[in-house]
Structures are given as structure tokens and as C-alpha cells.
Motif scaffolding. Structure first.
Motif, mmCIF file in Angstrom:
data_model
loop_
_atom_site.group_PDB
_atom_site.id
_atom_site.type_symbol
_atom_site.label_atom_id
_atom_site.label_comp_id
_atom_site.label_asym_id
_atom_site.label_seq_id
_atom_site.Cartn_x
_atom_site.Cartn_y
_atom_site.Cartn_z
ATOM 1 N N VAL A 1 70.570 37.410 -33.948
ATOM 2 C CA VAL A 1 69.876 36.673 -32.895
ATOM 3 C C VAL A 1 69.608 37.621 -31.716
ATOM 4 C CG1 VAL A 1 70.023 34.784 -31.234
ATOM 5 C CG2 VAL A 1 70.902 34.486 -33.556
ATOM 6 N N ARG A 2 68.372 37.662 -31.276
ATOM 7 C CA ARG A 2 67.995 38.547 -30.159
ATOM 8 C C ARG A 2 68.661 38.078 -28.874
ATOM 9 N NH1 ARG A 2 63.431 38.152 -26.805
ATOM 10 N NH2 ARG A 2 62.829 40.099 -25.784
ATOM 11 N N GLN A 3 69.231 39.018 -28.111
ATOM 12 C CA GLN A 3 69.918 38.700 -26.861
ATOM 13 C C GLN A 3 69.400 39.613 -25.743
ATOM 14 O OE1 GLN A 3 74.045 39.170 -28.346
ATOM 15 N NE2 GLN A 3 74.275 36.989 -27.947
ATOM 16 N N PRO A 4 68.239 39.290 -25.186
ATOM 17 C CA PRO A 4 67.618 40.187 -24.209
ATOM 18 C C PRO A 4 68.224 40.111 -22.816
ATOM 19 C CG PRO A 4 66.266 38.248 -24.498
ATOM 20 C CD PRO A 4 67.386 38.133 -25.492
ATOM 21 N N GLY A 5 68.998 39.081 -22.520
ATOM 22 C CA GLY A 5 69.492 38.880 -21.172
ATOM 23 C C GLY A 5 70.614 39.826 -20.791
ATOM 24 N N ASP A 6 70.791 40.032 -19.500
ATOM 25 C CA ASP A 6 71.883 40.824 -18.940
ATOM 26 C C ASP A 6 72.753 39.872 -18.117
ATOM 27 O OD1 ASP A 6 73.238 42.330 -16.681
ATOM 28 O OD2 ASP A 6 72.453 44.022 -17.842
ATOM 29 N N VAL A 7 73.990 39.682 -18.543
ATOM 30 C CA VAL A 7 74.831 38.669 -17.917
ATOM 31 C C VAL A 7 75.114 39.001 -16.453
ATOM 32 C CG1 VAL A 7 77.019 39.709 -18.654
ATOM 33 C CG2 VAL A 7 76.895 37.255 -18.230
ATOM 34 N N GLY A 8 75.208 40.291 -16.129
ATOM 35 C CA GLY A 8 75.430 40.673 -14.748
ATOM 36 C C GLY A 8 74.260 40.322 -13.852
ATOM 37 N N LEU A 9 73.050 40.582 -14.330
ATOM 38 C CA LEU A 9 71.860 40.236 -13.551
ATOM 39 C C LEU A 9 71.701 38.720 -13.437
ATOM 40 C CD1 LEU A 9 69.305 42.882 -14.895
ATOM 41 C CD2 LEU A 9 70.578 42.913 -12.734
ATOM 42 N N MET A 10 72.098 37.997 -14.483
ATOM 43 C CA MET A 10 72.069 36.535 -14.403
ATOM 44 C C MET A 10 73.019 36.043 -13.319
ATOM 45 S SD MET A 10 71.888 35.363 -18.407
ATOM 46 C CE MET A 10 70.365 35.533 -19.361
ATOM 47 N N ALA A 11 74.212 36.618 -13.270
ATOM 48 C CA ALA A 11 75.174 36.232 -12.242
ATOM 49 C C ALA A 11 74.611 36.512 -10.847
ATOM 50 C CB ALA A 11 76.488 36.985 -12.453
ATOM 51 N N GLU A 12 73.983 37.663 -10.662
ATOM 52 C CA GLU A 12 73.391 38.001 -9.359
ATOM 53 C C GLU A 12 72.316 36.982 -8.971
ATOM 54 O OE1 GLU A 12 74.297 40.281 -7.311
ATOM 55 O OE2 GLU A 12 75.430 41.776 -8.458
ATOM 56 N N ALA A 13 71.499 36.576 -9.954
ATOM 57 C CA ALA A 13 70.429 35.615 -9.660
ATOM 58 C C ALA A 13 71.008 34.264 -9.244
ATOM 59 C CB ALA A 13 69.521 35.459 -10.875
ATOM 60 N N ILE A 14 72.094 33.858 -9.879
ATOM 61 C CA ILE A 14 72.733 32.583 -9.526
ATOM 62 C C ILE A 14 73.282 32.650 -8.103
ATOM 63 C CG2 ILE A 14 74.682 31.066 -10.040
ATOM 64 C CD1 ILE A 14 74.258 31.888 -13.034
ATOM 65 N N ILE A 15 73.939 33.746 -7.768
ATOM 66 C CA ILE A 15 74.483 33.912 -6.415
ATOM 67 C C ILE A 15 73.357 33.883 -5.389
ATOM 68 C CG2 ILE A 15 75.760 35.446 -4.884
ATOM 69 C CD1 ILE A 15 77.211 36.488 -7.450
#
Length: 282
Positions: A217-231
Motif C-alpha cells: 500500500v502506497r504511503q506518501p505522507g510524512d507523519v512529522g509534517l502532518m503533526a506540524e500541520a495539525i499544530i
């Protein structure tokens, strides 16, 4: 954004852990919770004033309420509550067990509902705050092999969409976060799979199961950048109602919404024909 106090469930791994790491790095105070608080030890910052931990299994409602009350009592004010705890249940509807269905809905749907109910009196009393519910792109689309997981995420989106309209007058914002795929452990460690039935082996559900099990399954996301966007989103006023994260999330949600709108618009005349006024015209 000034330093605030955040409460995060499911903080031991994945997106929850990434949020704690980045919040601490930015100077925020963090109340981190997990079923086993020992898993949070390595996150503790040098400044103990930034850090509070609690034991929390979101399926234990008494424990949940105690944990929330203790956190507010210890910290005085919590500005942002992140409901992140959850996991994926994979398998066709026939393949998962009754117990698996119950546990999935208790964790992914009832748990967030009860967390919101527990924090709302505190947020109202302090004059406002923000609730961030971690959903998924799966809260807007429907794919094979994930029917029960979809039920939990579509349900949680409906609840928090309505909740946002109920509490806006108290200065409480609600944001539903819809991440796409990222290497967080969700499709490995944080997943449960129902026993396979041969009848589904060559169906879309069976093919999806194999893709997940094979790790293709393709996983293009970066969990760290997602966390930054949520903050960053917590500083926005008004609170964004939804926040799609990841190019795959944007693409599949957009396609799903366009397809649903197209099918709805094709039913416009039929829908109008069932109004009481249509009887008089006929």
C-alpha cells in the motif's frame, strides 16, 4: 502561536507521538496519555513543567473521565484536546468477528464521543478551547476490506460535525483531521484483521487484504509534517471544520465527494417528485 497546553490520547506511537515531540519542541505543555504510560518515558522533556502523563484506555469510560479531570486539575487549563487513539480493523464484513466489531466501535467511535463529553464541561468553564478529532480519509470514502473501520470513521465524523455546531457558542472549536496513508505503524502494529474466507480471495476485498498484508500500500505522507500541520491549524480562527493531510487523502476525498454530488444531482427531479406539493400538481 503562543505556548498552549495540549491533551493527546494515543501518544505512545504514530501520529500521537509525533504530535507530542513537536509540541514539546515548540515549547507547549503536553498532557500525554496512553494505555501504558511507561511507553511515554522517553518523550519526557528536561523541563518537567512541560509534561504530564496519564493512563488512559478510551474504552474504559470511568478511567477516561478520571484521567481528564486529573489533567485539568493538575494543569489548570487545557487549550487543545487531541482525540487520536484508535486502530484499523481490516477484513470484509463477513470475515470479522462480533468481538472485533464491538472493540473497533468502542475504540474508534464511542471512545472519542465519551472523551468529548468528558472535556466539554471543562472547556465551557474556562471559556473555550479546541477539540481536534483524528479521523481519516476513510471517513469520507468507502473501500473494500474496511467496512467496519469505515463505519467507525464515518460515525465519528458525523458526531464531531454536529458537535461543532453545538459548542461554537461557547468558544469551542472542533476540527476533524483526515490523514491519508503515512508510515505510522497503522497498517502493521496498529491493525487487526479478521479471519480470511476463501469466498473473498479473488474479490476487491481479498485483493485489498493482500496489498495490506504484503506492505504494498502506497504511503506518501510524512507523519512529522502532518503533526506540524495539525499544530498550525490550532492557531486558525475560526477552527477549520476539516483538515485533509496528504496528497492521497486530497485526491480520494475529492473524487468521492464529486462522485457523490454527481449521483445526488441526477436524482433531483425524483427527490422533488416526492414532496407533498407534487401531489397537488399531479
Amino acid at each position: 502561536m503562543p505556548a498552549d497546553t495540549w491533551f493527546v490520547t494515543g501518544a505512545s506511537s504514530g501520529l500521537g507521538r509525533a504530535l507530542c515531540e513537536r509540541l514539546l519542541a515548540r515549547g507547549h505543555r503536553v498532557a500525554a496519555t496512553a494505555r501504558d504510560p511507561q511507553t511515554l518515558t522517553d518523550l519526557a522533556p528536561a523541563d518537567a513543567r512541560q509534561w504530564w502523563t496519564g493512563r488512559l484506555d478510551v474504552t474504559d469510560h470511568d478511567q477516561l473521565r478520571r484521567c481528564v479531570d486529573d489533567a485539568f486539575a493538575a494543569l489548570g487549563r487545557i487549550d487543545v484536546v487531541v482525540s487520536n487513539a484508535g486502530y484499523g480493523l481490516f477484513g470484509a464484513a463477513e470475515e470479522v468477528t462480533d468481538e472485533q466489531i464491538d472493540r473497533q466501535l468502542r475504540t474508534n467511535l464511542v471512545g472519542p464521543i465519551q472523551l468529548a463529553r468528558a472535556v466539554l464541561p471543562h472547556l465551557r468553564a474556562q471559556g473555550g478551547g479546541r477539540i481536534v478529532q483524528i479521523s481519516s480519509a476513510a471517513g469520507q470514502v468507502a473501500l473494500p476490506n474496511m467496512s467496519i473501520y469505515h463505519a467507525s470513521k464515518w460515525g465519528v465524523e458525523g458526531f464531531f460535525d454536529s458537535l461543532g455546531t453545538e459548542v461554537a457558542g461557547f468558544g469551542i472549536g472542533v476540527t476533524i483531521v483526515e490523514p491519508g496513508s503515512a508510515p505510522t505503524g497503522f497498517a502493521a502494529r496498529s491493525r487487526e484483521t479478521g479471519p480470511a474466507l476463501a469466498a473473498y480471495a479473488e474479490t476487491p476485498a481479498g485483493r485489498a487484504r493482500r496489498a495490506i498484508e504484503d506492505g504494498t500500500v502506497r504511503q506518501p505522507g510524512d507523519v512529522g509534517l502532518m503533526a506540524e500541520a495539525i499544530i498550525d491549524s490550532a492557531a486558525g480562527e475560526p477552527a477549520p471544520r476539516r483538515l485533509a493531510l496528504g496528497s492521497d487523502a486530497y485526491m480520494i476525498i475529492r473524487k468521492s465527494l464529486r462522485d457523490r454530488l454527481s449521483r445526488l444531482e441526477a436524482q433531483q427531479e425524483q427527490a422533488r417528485s416526492t414532496d407533498a406539493a407534487a401531489r397537488n400538481v399531479a
